[in-house]
Write an enzyme that holds these catalytic residues in place. Structure first.
Site, PDB file in Angstrom:
ATOM      1  N   ASN A  13      46.980  79.043  68.308  1.00 47.99           N
ATOM      2  CA  ASN A  13      45.879  79.549  69.124  1.00 47.99           C
ATOM      3  C   ASN A  13      45.194  78.320  69.725  1.00 47.99           C
ATOM      4  O   ASN A  13      44.373  77.677  69.081  1.00 47.99           O
ATOM      5  CB  ASN A  13      44.932  80.345  68.211  1.00 47.99           C
ATOM      6  CG  ASN A  13      43.744  80.905  68.941  1.00 47.99           C
ATOM      7  OD1 ASN A  13      43.550  80.647  70.127  1.00 47.99           O
ATOM      8  ND2 ASN A  13      42.941  81.679  68.236  1.00 47.99           N
ATOM      9  N   ARG A  22      48.762  82.756  71.069  1.00 43.69           N
ATOM     10  CA  ARG A  22      47.712  83.558  71.694  1.00 43.69           C
ATOM     11  C   ARG A  22      47.553  83.078  73.138  1.00 43.69           C
ATOM     12  O   ARG A  22      47.319  81.896  73.385  1.00 43.69           O
ATOM     13  CB  ARG A  22      46.408  83.357  70.940  1.00 43.69           C
ATOM     14  CG  ARG A  22      45.301  84.196  71.505  1.00 43.69           C
ATOM     15  CD  ARG A  22      44.052  84.007  70.693  1.00 43.69           C
ATOM     16  NE  ARG A  22      43.008  84.867  71.191  1.00 43.69           N
ATOM     17  CZ  ARG A  22      41.795  84.911  70.684  1.00 43.69           C
ATOM     18  NH1 ARG A  22      41.491  84.166  69.659  1.00 43.69           N
ATOM     19  NH2 ARG A  22      40.896  85.719  71.183  1.00 43.69           N
ATOM     20  N   HIS A  56      39.673  89.790  73.883  1.00 41.75           N
ATOM     21  CA  HIS A  56      39.615  90.048  72.432  1.00 41.75           C
ATOM     22  C   HIS A  56      40.593  91.150  72.018  1.00 41.75           C
ATOM     23  O   HIS A  56      40.417  91.796  70.985  1.00 41.75           O
ATOM     24  CB  HIS A  56      38.187  90.447  71.972  1.00 41.75           C
ATOM     25  CG  HIS A  56      37.213  89.312  72.017  1.00 41.75           C
ATOM     26  ND1 HIS A  56      35.925  89.457  72.477  1.00 41.75           N
ATOM     27  CD2 HIS A  56      37.351  88.011  71.667  1.00 41.75           C
ATOM     28  CE1 HIS A  56      35.297  88.284  72.409  1.00 41.75           C
ATOM     29  NE2 HIS A  56      36.140  87.392  71.926  1.00 41.75           N
ATOM     30  N   ARG A  86      27.628  81.710  76.219  1.00 50.55           N
ATOM     31  CA  ARG A  86      27.894  82.392  77.498  1.00 50.55           C
ATOM     32  C   ARG A  86      26.820  83.440  77.781  1.00 50.55           C
ATOM     33  O   ARG A  86      26.294  84.060  76.864  1.00 50.55           O
ATOM     34  CB  ARG A  86      29.264  83.071  77.472  1.00 50.55           C
ATOM     35  CG  ARG A  86      30.403  82.092  77.506  1.00 50.55           C
ATOM     36  CD  ARG A  86      31.744  82.794  77.362  1.00 50.55           C
ATOM     37  NE  ARG A  86      32.468  82.313  76.202  1.00 50.55           N
ATOM     38  CZ  ARG A  86      33.486  82.951  75.630  1.00 50.55           C
ATOM     39  NH1 ARG A  86      33.911  84.097  76.125  1.00 50.55           N
ATOM     40  NH2 ARG A  86      34.078  82.450  74.585  1.00 50.55           N
ATOM     41  N   GLU A 125      43.205  88.111  63.759  1.00 50.63           N
ATOM     42  CA  GLU A 125      43.977  87.876  64.990  1.00 50.63           C
ATOM     43  C   GLU A 125      45.277  87.129  64.683  1.00 50.63           C
ATOM     44  O   GLU A 125      46.306  87.413  65.287  1.00 50.63           O
ATOM     45  CB  GLU A 125      43.117  87.085  65.985  1.00 50.63           C
ATOM     46  CG  GLU A 125      41.990  87.937  66.554  1.00 50.63           C
ATOM     47  CD  GLU A 125      40.870  87.118  67.165  1.00 50.63           C
ATOM     48  OE1 GLU A 125      40.274  86.298  66.431  1.00 50.63           O
ATOM     49  OE2 GLU A 125      40.579  87.304  68.346  1.00 50.63           O
TER      50      GLU A 125
END
Ligand code: ADP
Length: 406
Positions: free
Chosen positions: A16, A101, A189, A249, A390
């Site tokens: 990832n 990913r 996501h 963010r 994940e």
């Protein structure tokens, strides 16, 4: 959905890669069984003072390296460090495959894919849609292809889980030609949501086909409205900036603000982009930190308190929007760092969601129990804490793709 029967035995590597870190996990696979994580590690601080750490599956540190002060480490060096550690610790065992990913799969990829030259070219063409993430995701794929050309590599996309959303949900109210040029809501996501969708029937049988909102609250944060294992809507849109306020963010923003920053405040596009991605959210509002633990420790300071209130307010508002898409709500699931551990954040969000029939059980919430609301989940709306995985999803996808392409 993944989980097909397979006869593989060996190791899987999961990568990832982000702008300032490369995370990796090693999974052991036995015939017919689910992949079991053996090691997980990362190089953080790429582009500056980087640090390499590895832990075994029981959380024991098993590897560490810090580069000398003043040395700037790039992605290539970080990958070398991971490679060296793997070579030294896996007793010469080769990998069955490497699963990556990848943030963007565009319109085409609704499922993970075995990477070949054509796929890599397609994914490179998507870089303008995710310029801050996609190039970092693809660089290790290219590096590994050069080093190990026969190793099957698999790309798993953050957008894929949302590809089944209706056109009405996906499109912006923009001129058709702009939509056709790919400017639309993609959602992100997806690997986390797909994992949660896969375990919901075990969490409670009622959840398998219920109207569910999943709140993935990590450094990045978004909501997904799902039913029957499918994404119906998400708060993230064209980029990973939309929707909820996040660590750094801004979340949803009137586009007029961007013009104001450019024209009246005379910022460059790069400065605005940097502000919205890196200097906004909890960090920008509080002026203290992007880290929820640090903020909760200073929650009596007015600016920090207000940042937390805005953060929660935005989650509650967007839960209303997702509930409208679902036509009601049966269950709310909290996941990722803040969702799994943020007792106060969960309590405040649930306080704002009482109108949906969610009644906080303070004791169960404080204990981060699976179900954190009062009442029988088979009869009344409920809220749950479900840890996401994940990396595990990336490993399962790799096995499925290997089985499909064998
Ligand atoms: P990423 O998106 O980088 O994977 P995580 O899912 O690890 O991020 O979430 C990171 C966030 O989780 C940080 O804001 C961190 O403060 C928060 N967090 C982790 N542990 C706790 C805790 N015990 N209480 C509150 N927040 C926590």
């Amino acid at each position: 959905m993944s989980g097909s029967i397979h006869a593989r035995q060996g190791l899987l590597l999961v990568l990832n890669a982000g702008s300032s870190s490369i995370k990796f996990s090693v999974f052991e696979v036995e015939p017919g069984g689910a992949p079991q994580e053996r090691f997980g590690g990362q190089v953080e601080g790429i582009g500056g003072a980087a640090r390499f750490t590895v832990k075994s599956s029981d959380g024991e540190p098993v590897g560490e390296h810090a580069w000398p002060e003043g040395v700037t480490v790039d992605h290539e060096q970080a990958l070398h460090q991971i490679d060296d550690w793997l070579n030294a610790h896996l007793q010469g065992r080769a990998f069955l495959a490497c699963s990556h990913r990848v943030v963007h799969g565009g319109l085409k990829h609704a499922a993970p894919v075995l990477i070949d030259d054509a796929v890599l070219t397609e994914l490179e063409a998507l870089c303008p849609l995710a310029p801050l993430h996609q190039p970092h995701n693809l660089a290790p794929i290219r590096a590994m292809r050069a080093r190990l050309p026969n190793l099957p590599q698999i790309a798993c996309f953050d957008t894929a889980f949302h590809r089944g959303q209706s056109e009405v949900v996906q499109q912006f109210a923009l001129p058709r030609a702009i939509t056709e040029a790919g400017v639309r809501r993609y959602g992100f996501h997806g690997l986390s949501y797909e994992y949660i969708a896969s375990v919901l029937p075990q969490v409670h049988p009622r959840l398998a086909n219920a109207r569910v909102i999943v709140a993935h609250l990590g450094n990045g944060a978004s909501l997904c409205a799902m039913q029957g294992g499918r994404s119906l809507a998400s708060t993230m849109g064209f980029s990973a900036l939309d929707g909820l306020a996040m660590g750094t963010r801004c979340g949803a923003l009137d586009p007029g603000v961007v013009f104001h920053l450019l024209r009246e405040m005379r910022l460059s596009p790069e400065q605005v982009e940097h502000m919205l991605y890196h200097d906004s959210g909890l960090l920008g509002m509080s002026g203290v930190s992007n880290d929820m633990r640090a903020l909760r420790a200073r929650a009596t300071e007015p600016q920090v308190r207000q940042a937390l209130d805005i953060y929660v307010h935005r989650i509650v508002r967007e839960i209303g929007s997702m509930a409208a898409v679902l036509g009601g709500l049966d269950a709310l699931i909290f996941t990722a760092g803040i969702g799994e551990h943020g007792v106060d954040t969960r309590a405040e969000v649930l306080q704002g969601c009482r109108w949906l029939g969610l009644e906080l059980d303070a004791e169960r919430n404080a204990a981060s129990a699976a179900c954190i609301t009062r009442g029988d989940p088979a009869e009344t709306p409920s809220a749950w804490v479900v840890p996401t995985d994940e990396e595990g999803m990336l490993a399962r996808h790799a096995l499925d793709v290997l089985a499909r392409t064998a």
